[in-house]
Design a protein around this motif. Structure first.
Motif, PDB file in Angstrom:
ATOM      1  N   ALA A 178       0.831  -1.214   0.000  1.00 14.83           N
ATOM      2  CA  ALA A 178       0.000   0.000   0.000  1.00 14.83           C
ATOM      3  C   ALA A 178       0.862   1.259   0.000  1.00 14.83           C
ATOM      4  O   ALA A 178       0.581   2.228  -0.721  1.00 14.83           O
ATOM      5  N   ALA A 179       1.929   1.252   0.798  1.00  9.08           N
ATOM      6  CA  ALA A 179       2.833   2.407   0.855  1.00  9.08           C
ATOM      7  C   ALA A 179       3.563   2.592  -0.475  1.00  9.08           C
ATOM      8  O   ALA A 179       3.801   3.726  -0.919  1.00  9.08           O
ATOM      9  N   ALA A 180       3.902   1.482  -1.125  1.00  7.18           N
ATOM     10  CA  ALA A 180       4.563   1.550  -2.434  1.00  7.18           C
ATOM     11  C   ALA A 180       3.625   2.151  -3.478  1.00  7.18           C
ATOM     12  O   ALA A 180       4.043   2.985  -4.301  1.00  7.18           O
ATOM     13  N   LEU A 181       2.370   1.750  -3.450  1.00 10.39           N
ATOM     14  CA  LEU A 181       1.382   2.315  -4.387  1.00 10.39           C
ATOM     15  C   LEU A 181       1.184   3.807  -4.134  1.00 10.39           C
ATOM     16  O   LEU A 181       1.108   4.609  -5.068  1.00 10.39           O
ATOM     17  N   LEU A 182       1.100   4.184  -2.851  1.00  8.18           N
ATOM     18  CA  LEU A 182       0.960   5.601  -2.500  1.00  8.18           C
ATOM     19  C   LEU A 182       2.143   6.404  -3.040  1.00  8.18           C
ATOM     20  O   LEU A 182       1.971   7.470  -3.647  1.00  8.18           O
ATOM     21  N   THR A 183       3.340   5.862  -2.851  1.00  9.33           N
ATOM     22  CA  THR A 183       4.556   6.535  -3.317  1.00  9.33           C
ATOM     23  C   THR A 183       4.548   6.682  -4.828  1.00  9.33           C
ATOM     24  O   THR A 183       4.847   7.755  -5.374  1.00  9.33           O
ATOM     25  N   ALA A 184       4.196   5.605  -5.529  1.00 10.25           N
ATOM     26  CA  ALA A 184       4.225   5.607  -6.998  1.00 10.25           C
ATOM     27  C   ALA A 184       3.146   6.501  -7.603  1.00 10.25           C
ATOM     28  O   ALA A 184       3.401   7.229  -8.568  1.00 10.25           O
ATOM     29  N   TYR A 185       1.936   6.457  -7.045  1.00 11.67           N
ATOM     30  CA  TYR A 185       0.829   7.227  -7.622  1.00 11.67           C
ATOM     31  C   TYR A 185       0.893   8.716  -7.299  1.00 11.67           C
ATOM     32  O   TYR A 185       0.414   9.541  -8.082  1.00 11.67           O
ATOM     33  N   THR A 186       1.456   9.075  -6.147  1.00 12.01           N
ATOM     34  CA  THR A 186       1.420  10.484  -5.730  1.00 12.01           C
ATOM     35  C   THR A 186       2.786  11.159  -5.739  1.00 12.01           C
ATOM     36  O   THR A 186       2.874  12.360  -5.486  1.00 12.01           O
ATOM     37  N   ASN A 187       3.835  10.374  -6.001  1.00  8.36           N
ATOM     38  CA  ASN A 187       5.211  10.903  -6.003  1.00  8.36           C
ATOM     39  C   ASN A 187       5.637  11.461  -4.651  1.00  8.36           C
ATOM     40  O   ASN A 187       6.509  12.334  -4.575  1.00  8.36           O
ATOM     41  N   CYS A 188       5.039  10.971  -3.573  1.00 10.68           N
ATOM     42  CA  CYS A 188       5.493  11.386  -2.247  1.00 10.68           C
ATOM     43  C   CYS A 188       6.772  10.608  -1.899  1.00 10.68           C
ATOM     44  O   CYS A 188       7.130   9.645  -2.578  1.00 10.68           O
ATOM     45  N   ALA A 189       7.446  11.017  -0.840  1.00  7.40           N
ATOM     46  CA  ALA A 189       8.649  10.305  -0.402  1.00  7.40           C
ATOM     47  C   ALA A 189       8.253   8.998   0.260  1.00  7.40           C
ATOM     48  O   ALA A 189       7.265   8.946   1.014  1.00  7.40           O
ATOM     49  N   ALA A 190       9.007   7.946  -0.008  1.00  4.24           N
ATOM     50  CA  ALA A 190       8.693   6.631   0.561  1.00  4.24           C
ATOM     51  C   ALA A 190       8.639   6.678   2.086  1.00  4.24           C
ATOM     52  O   ALA A 190       7.764   6.052   2.701  1.00  4.24           O
ATOM     53  N   ILE A 191       9.520   7.418   2.703  1.00  2.00           N
ATOM     54  CA  ILE A 191       9.564   7.473   4.162  1.00  2.00           C
ATOM     55  C   ILE A 191       8.290   8.123   4.719  1.00  2.00           C
ATOM     56  O   ILE A 191       7.820   7.784   5.808  1.00  2.00           O
ATOM     57  N   ASP A 192       7.680   9.052   3.949  1.00  2.00           N
ATOM     58  CA  ASP A 192       6.439   9.696   4.387  1.00  2.00           C
ATOM     59  C   ASP A 192       5.243   8.757   4.262  1.00  2.00           C
ATOM     60  O   ASP A 192       4.234   8.924   4.954  1.00  2.00           O
ATOM     61  N   ALA A 193       5.357   7.790   3.361  1.00  2.00           N
ATOM     62  CA  ALA A 193       4.255   6.846   3.126  1.00  2.00           C
ATOM     63  C   ALA A 193       4.316   5.638   4.048  1.00  2.00           C
ATOM     64  O   ALA A 193       3.349   4.891   4.157  1.00  2.00           O
ATOM     65  N   THR A 194       5.450   5.455   4.715  1.00  2.00           N
ATOM     66  CA  THR A 194       5.718   4.199   5.413  1.00  2.00           C
ATOM     67  C   THR A 194       5.485   4.303   6.909  1.00  2.00           C
ATOM     68  O   THR A 194       6.025   5.178   7.579  1.00  2.00           O
ATOM     69  N   GLY A 195       4.663   3.343   7.425  1.00  2.00           N
ATOM     70  CA  GLY A 195       4.367   3.314   8.854  1.00  2.00           C
ATOM     71  C   GLY A 195       4.754   1.995   9.488  1.00  2.00           C
ATOM     72  O   GLY A 195       5.445   1.165   8.883  1.00  2.00           O
ATOM     73  N   ALA A 196       4.246   1.778  10.691  1.00  2.00           N
ATOM     74  CA  ALA A 196       4.648   0.624  11.501  1.00  2.00           C
ATOM     75  C   ALA A 196       4.025  -0.688  11.044  1.00  2.00           C
ATOM     76  O   ALA A 196       4.512  -1.767  11.400  1.00  2.00           O
ATOM     77  N   GLY A 197       2.925  -0.606  10.274  1.00  2.00           N
ATOM     78  CA  GLY A 197       2.272  -1.847   9.851  1.00  2.00           C
ATOM     79  C   GLY A 197       1.848  -2.665  11.059  1.00  2.00           C
ATOM     80  O   GLY A 197       1.157  -2.177  11.950  1.00  2.00           O
ATOM     81  N   THR A 198       2.307  -3.925  11.092  1.00  2.00           N
ATOM     82  CA  THR A 198       1.934  -4.792  12.214  1.00  2.00           C
ATOM     83  C   THR A 198       2.824  -4.601  13.438  1.00  2.00           C
ATOM     84  O   THR A 198       2.773  -5.398  14.363  1.00  2.00           O
ATOM     85  N   GLY A 199       3.648  -3.552  13.438  1.00  2.00           N
ATOM     86  CA  GLY A 199       4.413  -3.257  14.651  1.00  2.00           C
ATOM     87  C   GLY A 199       5.912  -3.102  14.480  1.00  2.00           C
ATOM     88  O   GLY A 199       6.682  -3.478  15.374  1.00  2.00           O
ATOM     89  N   MET A 200       6.358  -2.546  13.353  1.00  2.00           N
ATOM     90  CA  MET A 200       7.794  -2.319  13.148  1.00  2.00           C
ATOM     91  C   MET A 200       8.279  -1.169  14.039  1.00  2.00           C
ATOM     92  O   MET A 200       7.556  -0.191  14.240  1.00  2.00           O
ATOM     93  N   ASP A 201       9.516  -1.292  14.533  1.00  2.00           N
ATOM     94  CA  ASP A 201      10.125  -0.183  15.276  1.00  2.00           C
ATOM     95  C   ASP A 201      10.718   0.816  14.271  1.00  2.00           C
ATOM     96  O   ASP A 201      10.642   0.614  13.054  1.00  2.00           O
ATOM     97  N   GLU A 202      11.326   1.887  14.787  1.00  2.00           N
ATOM     98  CA  GLU A 202      11.838   2.946  13.909  1.00  2.00           C
ATOM     99  C   GLU A 202      12.876   2.415  12.908  1.00  2.00           C
ATOM    100  O   GLU A 202      12.872   2.782  11.737  1.00  2.00           O
ATOM    101  N   LYS A 203      13.747   1.541  13.383  1.00  2.00           N
ATOM    102  CA  LYS A 203      14.762   0.956  12.496  1.00  2.00           C
ATOM    103  C   LYS A 203      14.083   0.138  11.393  1.00  2.00           C
ATOM    104  O   LYS A 203      14.465   0.201  10.217  1.00  2.00           O
ATOM    105  N   GLY A 204      13.060  -0.612  11.794  1.00  2.00           N
ATOM    106  CA  GLY A 204      12.320  -1.429  10.833  1.00  2.00           C
ATOM    107  C   GLY A 204      11.593  -0.576   9.803  1.00  2.00           C
ATOM    108  O   GLY A 204      11.547  -0.917   8.610  1.00  2.00           O
ATOM    109  N   ILE A 205      11.011   0.535  10.260  1.00  2.00           N
ATOM    110  CA  ILE A 205      10.293   1.433   9.347  1.00  2.00           C
ATOM    111  C   ILE A 205      11.260   2.049   8.334  1.00  2.00           C
ATOM    112  O   ILE A 205      10.945   2.151   7.138  1.00  2.00           O
ATOM    113  N   THR A 206      12.428   2.423   8.788  1.00  2.00           N
ATOM    114  CA  THR A 206      13.445   2.989   7.882  1.00  2.00           C
ATOM    115  C   THR A 206      13.850   1.964   6.824  1.00  2.00           C
ATOM    116  O   THR A 206      13.976   2.288   5.633  1.00  2.00           O
ATOM    117  N   HIS A 207      14.034   0.715   7.252  1.00  2.00           N
ATOM    118  CA  HIS A 207      14.374  -0.357   6.310  1.00  2.00           C
ATOM    119  C   HIS A 207      13.233  -0.581   5.315  1.00  2.00           C
ATOM    120  O   HIS A 207      13.461  -0.716   4.100  1.00  2.00           O
TER     121      HIS A 207
END
Length: 344
Positions: A178-207
């Protein structure tokens, strides 16, 4: 696939507004309920709206991109949760039961062979998508098949009398899609589209964001909405996108859930923008990218209660509010009917 979606007929709009404004209440005092009532009346082109046989379709699918370590949960949780849906033990079961909403569960691409089950719709395209960090998630043909499957399920529901439908999803790794589609369709930054999902920590979100950024660059040659969906989406997302487009074609009210379901709408709206006329946004997910999606779609969600579960739970919880909007419109007296003095 081509969907013949008609623009909403606005010829009754003034009469709808007049009926809302002359109810026994101060002007605008029912807030979003008034907006919802107006929209449903316009979709149904009537001054006597009705919600018939509400349904939520939960689509499940697995994602090859989980190979990249984008979720703290293993892939087998997808099929385990499908079994939980079928056993009526998940949150979506609780809320659909509570609100008398028909729940359908579809296997669109789970990496598991289910035994035949009357409660499970077999819409499997393949045993999960490919890893879109390395290749397209699905072929164009697979994406079209998923969309056709979704359209077919909605068509059948419509024939049974359903005129309002929500969607839910289950699939480990699907917040990455979903974050990849948001990034591709709206040209936003991947980091702005990416959240914790099922519980990633900050390092996981960056990855996770780095995986998405790499994938979007890898597939930047894909320039049609359907090609982008095939490259970066999931079978459940493509199935929901096709289902939404069909629902709009059939003039049904579409209840839009959270982050993943809205990514399906994002894809659907890129394919045919008129689908948005038929949508009510149930809630604002606490998943980071959802606010960006809602802003891009100029959407006003009904609820904002910090939920980010998915499964269609936001739509199931919002449904009684949608019903309240229809009920006040149909049943509340006007000043004239009630013999109540209106303001001068």
């Amino acid at each position: 696939m081509h969907f013949n979606i008609q623009a909403i007929n606005k010829e009754l709009s003034e009469q709808i507004t007049h009926k809302i404004n002359t109810k026994t209440k101060p002007l605008g005092s029912l807030g979003k309920l008034e907006t919802i009532a107006q929209k449903i009346c316009e979709i149904q082109n009537t001054l006597t709206p009705e919600l018939k046989k509400p349904a939520i379709l939960v689509c499940a699918g697995d994602h090859g991109v989980t190979e990249e370590g984008v979720s703290p949960f293993p892939q087998e949780v997808t099929f385990q949760m499908v079994m939980n849906f079928l056993g009526e033990g998940a949150a979506i079961n609780v809320f659909t039961r509570q609100n008398n909403i028909k729940l359908l569960v579809a296997d669109t691409g789970v990496n598991f062979i289910f035994k035949s089950n009357d409660k499970l719709i077999d819409a499997k395209v393949a045993h999960g998508t490919k890893n879109f960090a390395k290749e397209v998630a699905m072929s164009a043909e697979q994406c079209e098949q998923a969309m056709k499957n979704g359209a077919s399920i909605v068509d059948e529901l419509h024939q049974e009398g359903t005129n309002i439908i929500g969607f839910g999803e289950m699939g480990i790794g699907n917040t990455t899609a979903a974050a990849a589609l948001l990034t591709a369709y709206t040209n936003c930054a991947a980091i702005d589209a990416t959240g914790a999902g099922t519980g990633m920590d900050e390092k996981g979100i960056t990855h996770k964001a780095a995986v998405i950024e790499k994938a979007v660059v890898l597939h930047q040659d894909k320039n049609t909405p359907a090609d982008i969906l095939a490259a970066l989406g999931g079978f459940e997302i493509a199935t929901i996108a096709g289902a939404m487009l069909k629902a709009a074609e059939l003039k049904m009210v579409i209840l839009v859930d959270g982050f993943i379901v809205t990514s399906a709408l994002l894809a659907a709206s890129e394919i045919n923008n008129k689908v948005l006329d038929y949508c009510i946004f149930s809630h604002k997910s606490h998943e980071k990218g959802h606010a960006l999606m809602l802003e891009h779609l100029k959407a006003e969600p009904v609820l904002d209660i910090s939920m980010r579960l998915g499964e269609g739970t936001g739509s199931a919880i919002a449904y009684p509010i949608i019903q309240s909007a229809v009920n006040f419109f149909n049943e509340m007296s006007s000043f004239e009917d009630a013999g109540v003095s209106n303001k001068d």
